[in-house]
Design a protein around this motif. Sequence first.
Motif, PDB file in Angstrom:
ATOM      1  N   ASP A 111      44.764  51.216  38.968  1.00 40.88           N
ATOM      2  CA  ASP A 111      44.366  50.938  40.346  1.00 40.88           C
ATOM      3  C   ASP A 111      43.440  49.723  40.432  1.00 40.88           C
ATOM      4  O   ASP A 111      43.281  49.136  41.506  1.00 40.88           O
ATOM      5  CB  ASP A 111      43.646  52.150  40.939  1.00 40.88           C
ATOM      6  N   TYR A 112      42.830  49.335  39.318  1.00 42.24           N
ATOM      7  CA  TYR A 112      41.891  48.213  39.323  1.00 42.24           C
ATOM      8  C   TYR A 112      42.565  46.865  39.555  1.00 42.24           C
ATOM      9  O   TYR A 112      41.873  45.845  39.639  1.00 42.24           O
ATOM     10  CB  TYR A 112      41.111  48.173  38.002  1.00 42.24           C
ATOM     11  N   ILE A 131      39.139  42.559  41.117  1.00 39.86           N
ATOM     12  CA  ILE A 131      37.777  42.058  41.303  1.00 39.86           C
ATOM     13  C   ILE A 131      36.937  42.211  40.023  1.00 39.86           C
ATOM     14  O   ILE A 131      35.727  42.078  40.066  1.00 39.86           O
ATOM     15  CB  ILE A 131      37.079  42.767  42.483  1.00 39.86           C
ATOM     16  N   SER A 132      37.607  42.501  38.915  1.00 44.49           N
ATOM     17  CA  SER A 132      36.908  42.620  37.632  1.00 44.49           C
ATOM     18  C   SER A 132      37.778  42.004  36.548  1.00 44.49           C
ATOM     19  O   SER A 132      38.988  41.850  36.713  1.00 44.49           O
ATOM     20  CB  SER A 132      36.626  44.084  37.297  1.00 44.49           C
ATOM     21  N   VAL A 133      37.162  41.667  35.431  1.00 44.17           N
ATOM     22  CA  VAL A 133      37.915  41.138  34.292  1.00 44.17           C
ATOM     23  C   VAL A 133      38.927  42.170  33.818  1.00 44.17           C
ATOM     24  O   VAL A 133      40.077  41.843  33.498  1.00 44.17           O
ATOM     25  CB  VAL A 133      36.964  40.739  33.150  1.00 44.17           C
ATOM     26  N   LEU A 268      26.610  48.149  38.479  1.00 45.48           N
ATOM     27  CA  LEU A 268      27.230  48.047  37.163  1.00 45.48           C
ATOM     28  C   LEU A 268      27.721  46.619  36.961  1.00 45.48           C
ATOM     29  O   LEU A 268      27.942  45.888  37.940  1.00 45.48           O
ATOM     30  CB  LEU A 268      28.405  49.027  37.056  1.00 45.48           C
ATOM     31  N   PRO A 269      27.927  46.178  35.728  1.00 41.93           N
ATOM     32  CA  PRO A 269      28.394  44.803  35.496  1.00 41.93           C
ATOM     33  C   PRO A 269      29.711  44.484  36.193  1.00 41.93           C
ATOM     34  O   PRO A 269      29.902  43.362  36.681  1.00 41.93           O
ATOM     35  CB  PRO A 269      28.539  44.738  33.973  1.00 41.93           C
ATOM     36  N   ALA A 270      30.646  45.439  36.219  1.00 40.41           N
ATOM     37  CA  ALA A 270      31.955  45.202  36.831  1.00 40.41           C
ATOM     38  C   ALA A 270      32.045  45.876  38.193  1.00 40.41           C
ATOM     39  O   ALA A 270      31.632  47.030  38.352  1.00 40.41           O
ATOM     40  CB  ALA A 270      33.063  45.733  35.924  1.00 40.41           C
ATOM     41  N   ARG A 271      32.565  45.165  39.161  1.00 41.35           N
ATOM     42  CA  ARG A 271      32.789  45.751  40.490  1.00 41.35           C
ATOM     43  C   ARG A 271      33.962  46.725  40.440  1.00 41.35           C
ATOM     44  O   ARG A 271      34.928  46.506  39.716  1.00 41.35           O
ATOM     45  CB  ARG A 271      33.065  44.658  41.511  1.00 41.35           C
ATOM     46  N   ARG A 272      33.860  47.805  41.205  1.00 39.95           N
ATOM     47  CA  ARG A 272      34.923  48.797  41.310  1.00 39.95           C
ATOM     48  C   ARG A 272      35.571  48.719  42.692  1.00 39.95           C
ATOM     49  O   ARG A 272      34.885  48.455  43.682  1.00 39.95           O
ATOM     50  CB  ARG A 272      34.371  50.215  41.137  1.00 39.95           C
TER      51      ARG A 272
END
Length: 312
Positions: A111-112, A131-133, A268-272
């Motif tokens: 889903d990411y 929206i994240s690596v 957190l470092p990565a956006r969800r």
Amino acid sequence: MPRERKHGTPPTLLVTGCNGQIGFELSRSLAPLGRVVALDRAACNLADLDQMRGVVRDIAPDIIVNAAAYTAVDKAEGDAELAFAINGIAPGVLAEEASVLGAMLVHYSTDYVFDGTKDGAYTETDTPDPISVYGQSKLAGEAAVLASEARALVVRTSWVFGSHGNNFAKTMLKLGCERERLRVVADQFGAPTSAALVADVTAQILARHWIFGDRTEFPDGLYHLTASGATNWHAYAQEVLRQAGTLGVSLKAAPTCVEPIVSADYPLPARRPANSRLATAKLCQTFGIHLPAWRDGLHSVMPQLIAQLPRS
């Protein structure tokens, strides 16, 4: 074209990432279908393309099920090269090898790949915008597989949990036994999906439509596979504690002791993605699959999670 097997010869199925949540369950669900070769990272490292190619060519499987992935979402923000090697490049190489062999490839995504801004559930035709690596690397992998000449099934799922490995349900159960109050994000929505469900549906599709069906007519492509229904992390945590209490677990934190917070309160470092809901109508209609409610999947695995709690 799929290569023909000798009559009565069971297929060989190669599973990568056998120590992961889904990979662990695949070793069980695929066993009745043929000879399963389940490999961990040491035996088949997706970051080592030469090793991976050699393994696939030596085994020459009829079906490759790629359950290996770089899943450390926050760590990926500072480790993009390795994340893309495993999640983005390796799946395309597996697809190349599958095409040469005439093998089927099943690859799992997430889903990411979406930004989470849509109001409703995402369909397979919605445009990804990670929206994240981690999400970017997974999108690269599924794109490589779908662009290849291999017969491939790309399966997006979400919020995976199970008895094996680390996951949100296991963490909430442990914390509920240790702490009197918990604080959990309530503004991210999705469908908690058991690894067993993903593995069982995979086995059902492969058996009915590939191994014993007309493989030339196999409806390959991109599908969403999650449990039915949706929730947020806060309500999910409450349900974990509710079910555990019903089964006799001595908890310090009751479901009412779980405080809802917003994502900004837990940076957190990565956006969800705020919305991780995936529409599953295409998979259900194409393959005749019924997907149970997410609470049912949690109920099925809860005794195994409880059995793993430290004994006082």
